[in-house]
Design a protein around this motif. Structure first.
Motif, PDB file in Angstrom:
ATOM      1  N   PHE A 244      -7.043  21.031  53.780  1.00 50.28           N
ATOM      2  CA  PHE A 244      -5.690  20.479  53.710  1.00 50.28           C
ATOM      3  C   PHE A 244      -4.937  20.753  54.998  1.00 50.28           C
ATOM      4  CE2 PHE A 244      -5.443  19.083  49.376  1.00 50.28           C
ATOM      5  CZ  PHE A 244      -6.341  19.874  48.693  1.00 50.28           C
TER       6      PHE A 244
ATOM      7  N   PHE B 147       2.337  18.519  52.710  1.00 52.67           N
ATOM      8  CA  PHE B 147       0.885  18.529  52.742  1.00 52.67           C
ATOM      9  C   PHE B 147       0.316  17.122  52.685  1.00 52.67           C
ATOM     10  CE2 PHE B 147      -0.869  22.803  52.451  1.00 52.67           C
ATOM     11  CZ  PHE B 147       0.279  23.546  52.268  1.00 52.67           C
ATOM     12  N   GLY B 148      -0.831  16.966  53.324  1.00 51.27           N
ATOM     13  CA  GLY B 148      -1.609  15.754  53.160  1.00 51.27           C
ATOM     14  C   GLY B 148      -2.449  15.845  51.896  1.00 51.27           C
ATOM     15  N   SER B 149      -3.167  14.775  51.622  1.00 50.59           N
ATOM     16  CA  SER B 149      -3.975  14.710  50.400  1.00 50.59           C
ATOM     17  C   SER B 149      -5.313  15.419  50.540  1.00 50.59           C
ATOM     18  CB  SER B 149      -4.217  13.249  50.016  1.00 50.59           C
ATOM     19  OG  SER B 149      -2.991  12.607  49.714  1.00 50.59           O
TER      20      SER B 149
END
Lengths: 113, 115
Positions: free
Chosen positions: B91, B106-108
């Motif tokens: 992440f 946060f990104g996925s």
């Protein structure tokens, strides 16, 4: 060294119930504490952030509290819904410049219709 | 702006190959953090970067792992000669400059699978 612990590891409740998730940390010199939600395949969503100078934060049906002296934070979910089913993570940000997060292992919540 | 973008979402590599994971922070964010989530374990901090600088890499394995955040383009987490133990979710998170009191976005994540 900061360590974060979450209890319980898993929780299953009927829809509509109010519930509390617990998070404890060993070093009270935190900068802030955050609660996240993790859904499978969808990454992490930040729910609430509590600064070290604050006692609680609220967003909708969620309320998070912080007690630095006892090294504890709780996430209160009111009137739980099946859509609340997810893993809930707490993370403490250390004091200092880096703000890197130290994570608990999470509480896996299942809300049953 | 779609927030923090990570790609690919899923990456499959054979042992010994290289893995390159990309993270485009949210527009205006110049701080990037990488975290790794191993199966049945919590997320662990790996590295904290600002544009063209590694600020803290205390969580990075000493060998095979490297990270960069160039002046232009995404942040890259590079894993050389991958092994099965590298299989994990990676992440990326970002925050604005000088405003690290704000919560990280946060990104996925990238799910790396090493065969």
């Amino acid at each position: 060294k900061q360590e974060v612990t979450q209890i319980p590891a898993a929780l299953s409740v009927p829809e509509g119930e109010n519930l509390v998730l617990n998070c404890s940390f060993t070093d009270s010199a935190i900068y802030n504490l955050q609660w996240f939600r993790q859904d499978p395949g969808k990454g992490l969503t930040s729910l609430l952030l509590i600064q070290s100078s604050q006692r609680e934060q609220t967003s909708g049906r969620l309320n998070a509290s912080l007690d630095k002296s006892s090294g504890r934070s709780t996430l209160y979910i009111a009137a739980s819904q099946p859509g609340d089913s997810a893993t809930y993570l707490c993370a403490a940000s250390n004091a200092g410049n880096n703000r890197k997060l130290i994570w608990g292992l999470g509480t896996s919540l299942a809300v049953n219709p | 702006n779609a927030g923090v973008m990570q790609n690919p979402r899923h990456l499959v590599r054979r042992r010994g190959q290289e893995a390159r994971l990309r993270c485009s922070p949210m527009k205006g964010h110049s701080h990037v953090y990488w975290y790794r989530q191993l199966p049945e374990e919590g997320l662990k901090f790996m590295v904290y970067l600002q544009k063209e600088n590694i600020i803290d890499e205390s969580g990075m394995p000493k060998e095979r792992f490297s990270a960069e955040f160039p002046k232009e383009g995404p942040s890259i987490l590079r894993i050389q000669q991958v092994v099965r133990g590298d299989s994990a979710a990676y992440f990326c998170a970002s925050s604005p400059p000088g405003r690290t009191y704000e919560k990280l976005l946060f990104g996925s994540g990238t799910q790396l699978s090493v065969l």
